[in-house]
Design an enzyme around this catalytic site. Structure first.
Site, mmCIF file in Angstrom:
data_model
loop_
_atom_site.group_PDB
_atom_site.id
_atom_site.type_symbol
_atom_site.label_atom_id
_atom_site.label_comp_id
_atom_site.label_asym_id
_atom_site.label_seq_id
_atom_site.Cartn_x
_atom_site.Cartn_y
_atom_site.Cartn_z
ATOM 1 N N PRO A 19 0.817 -1.218 0.000
ATOM 2 C CA PRO A 19 0.000 0.000 0.000
ATOM 3 C C PRO A 19 0.852 1.270 0.000
ATOM 4 O O PRO A 19 1.691 1.473 0.866
ATOM 5 C CB PRO A 19 -0.805 -0.109 1.293
ATOM 6 C CG PRO A 19 -0.651 -1.503 1.757
ATOM 7 C CD PRO A 19 0.634 -2.015 1.201
ATOM 8 N N GLU A 20 0.649 2.088 -1.024
ATOM 9 C CA GLU A 20 1.232 3.432 -1.067
ATOM 10 C C GLU A 20 0.057 4.406 -1.015
ATOM 11 O O GLU A 20 -1.070 3.993 -0.734
ATOM 12 C CB GLU A 20 2.079 3.599 -2.337
ATOM 13 C CG GLU A 20 3.274 2.631 -2.377
ATOM 14 C CD GLU A 20 4.182 2.809 -3.582
ATOM 15 O OE1 GLU A 20 4.224 3.901 -4.161
ATOM 16 O OE2 GLU A 20 4.854 1.831 -3.951
ATOM 17 N N LYS A 76 0.929 7.279 4.130
ATOM 18 C CA LYS A 76 0.469 5.894 3.952
ATOM 19 C C LYS A 76 -0.246 5.382 5.199
ATOM 20 O O LYS A 76 -0.475 4.179 5.337
ATOM 21 C CB LYS A 76 1.671 4.993 3.653
ATOM 22 C CG LYS A 76 2.481 5.394 2.422
ATOM 23 C CD LYS A 76 3.605 4.387 2.225
ATOM 24 C CE LYS A 76 4.729 4.943 1.397
ATOM 25 N NZ LYS A 76 5.899 4.052 1.386
ATOM 26 N N ARG A 276 16.469 -1.339 -2.196
ATOM 27 C CA ARG A 276 15.232 -1.698 -2.900
ATOM 28 C C ARG A 276 15.490 -1.756 -4.400
ATOM 29 O O ARG A 276 16.430 -1.134 -4.902
ATOM 30 C CB ARG A 276 14.141 -0.646 -2.640
ATOM 31 C CG ARG A 276 13.890 -0.322 -1.172
ATOM 32 C CD ARG A 276 13.116 -1.408 -0.463
ATOM 33 N NE ARG A 276 11.782 -1.616 -1.014
ATOM 34 C CZ ARG A 276 10.723 -0.888 -0.680
ATOM 35 N NH1 ARG A 276 10.824 0.107 0.161
ATOM 36 N NH2 ARG A 276 9.542 -1.161 -1.203
#
Ligand SMILES: [Zn+2]
Length: 286
Positions: A19-20, A76, A276
């Site tokens: 979820p962003e 978020k 990342r």
């Protein structure tokens, strides 16, 4: 990481975005009409790790008897506004909310809020997400440190250029820094850079004004497009297996290593940046 019990193990199949901003905004908009105005009759903490470092009894005592006044989003984070304080939900990797029409719950549930017309459950099999009651949202160190929300009117091109000017970091790492711009994560920062035709490695404070304007526009457009996608279909809290579907159709760089670029046909590359994966097209991102 503790898994607590056997039912906690499990992961979603296929592409499942963390979820962003767009995902949490879609949850907030869809949840609001379902829970607003309802009183929390009972709160059950089935897996205390989900409320850590808060004690289950603290959460229970704080929320029971209070009415949910509104549902909000900060970066978020999802907030259930109460007359006294708020419940802060942080989904992290794959926490989610599930709705039961009665007080009978099934499957893996970490925290259950029994309301007047059903039960709102927080579910996170990996136990990385959190649910906590706070007197003020700003008591959460993550919330108090948030930069300007990428969906807010304050996120202007002028503000964005001021943020860029103060950062010597690569663009992608700056975009993901919640203390500078709140809401962008790994997926939509990669996507915004692809749309703006900029490489993730570019130094933020060296971006000429024309490219900064292009990137600002790309961020806003990518998030709006993703929100539309997240709302069609809208989150189905009654389905325990529900998750956002179809987002991969709008992705142009993220998770497309080795595939042809939609714009120039070159192969999308992946490299590790700040721990990342970053994705970009060497053919058309400069
Ligand atoms: Zn390309």
């Amino acid at each position: 990481m503790s898994t607590g019990c056997a039912c906690c193990l499990g992961s979603r199949a296929s592409f499942a975005p963390m979820p962003e901003l767009p995902e949490v905004e879609a949850v907030a908009r869809s949840l609001r009409p379902l829970v607003r105005g309802q009183r929390i009759a009972r709160c059950c903490v089935l897996h205390p790790i989900a409320v850590r470092p808060q004690r289950p009894a603290t959460l229970r005592r704080a929320v029971e008897g209070q009415r949910i006044e509104d549902v909000e989003r900060r970066g978020k984070y999802l907030l259930l506004r109460l007359p006294h304080g708020c419940v802060v939900v942080h989904f992290r990797l794959d926490g989610q909310l599930v709705w039961f029409d009665s007080d009978t719950i099934s499957g893996h549930v970490d925290v259950a809020f029994e309301l007047e017309r059903g039960t709102l459950a927080f579910v996170d099999r990996r136990h990385i997400g959190r649910v906590q009651w706070l007197a003020r949202p700003e008591e959460n160190s993550g919330i108090v440190a948030l930069g300007v929300d990428a969906f807010s009117q304050e996120f202007t091109c002028q503000h964005f250029q001021a943020v860029l000017a103060k950062a010597r970091r690569p663009l992608k790492l700056l975009l993901m820094d919640q203390t500078r711009i709140a809401g962008l994560g790994n997926i939509y920062s990669s996507e915004a850079l692809w749309h703006a035709r900029l490489r993730p490695q570019r130094r933020a404070n060296r971006l000429p004004p024309a490219e900064a304007r292009r990137l600002h526009k790309a961020i806003v457009n990518v998030l709006r497009r993703a929100l539309e996608c997240c709302l069609r279909p809208a989150p189905d809290f009654r389905d325990p297996n529900w998750w956002f579907a179809g987002l991969e159709k709008i992705l142009r760089a993220y998770d497309r290593e080795g595939k042809a670029c939609w714009r120039c046909g070159d192969r999308i590359r992946r490299f590790v940046q700040g721990g990342r994966s970053s994705y970009y097209c060497p053919g058309c991102q400069q």
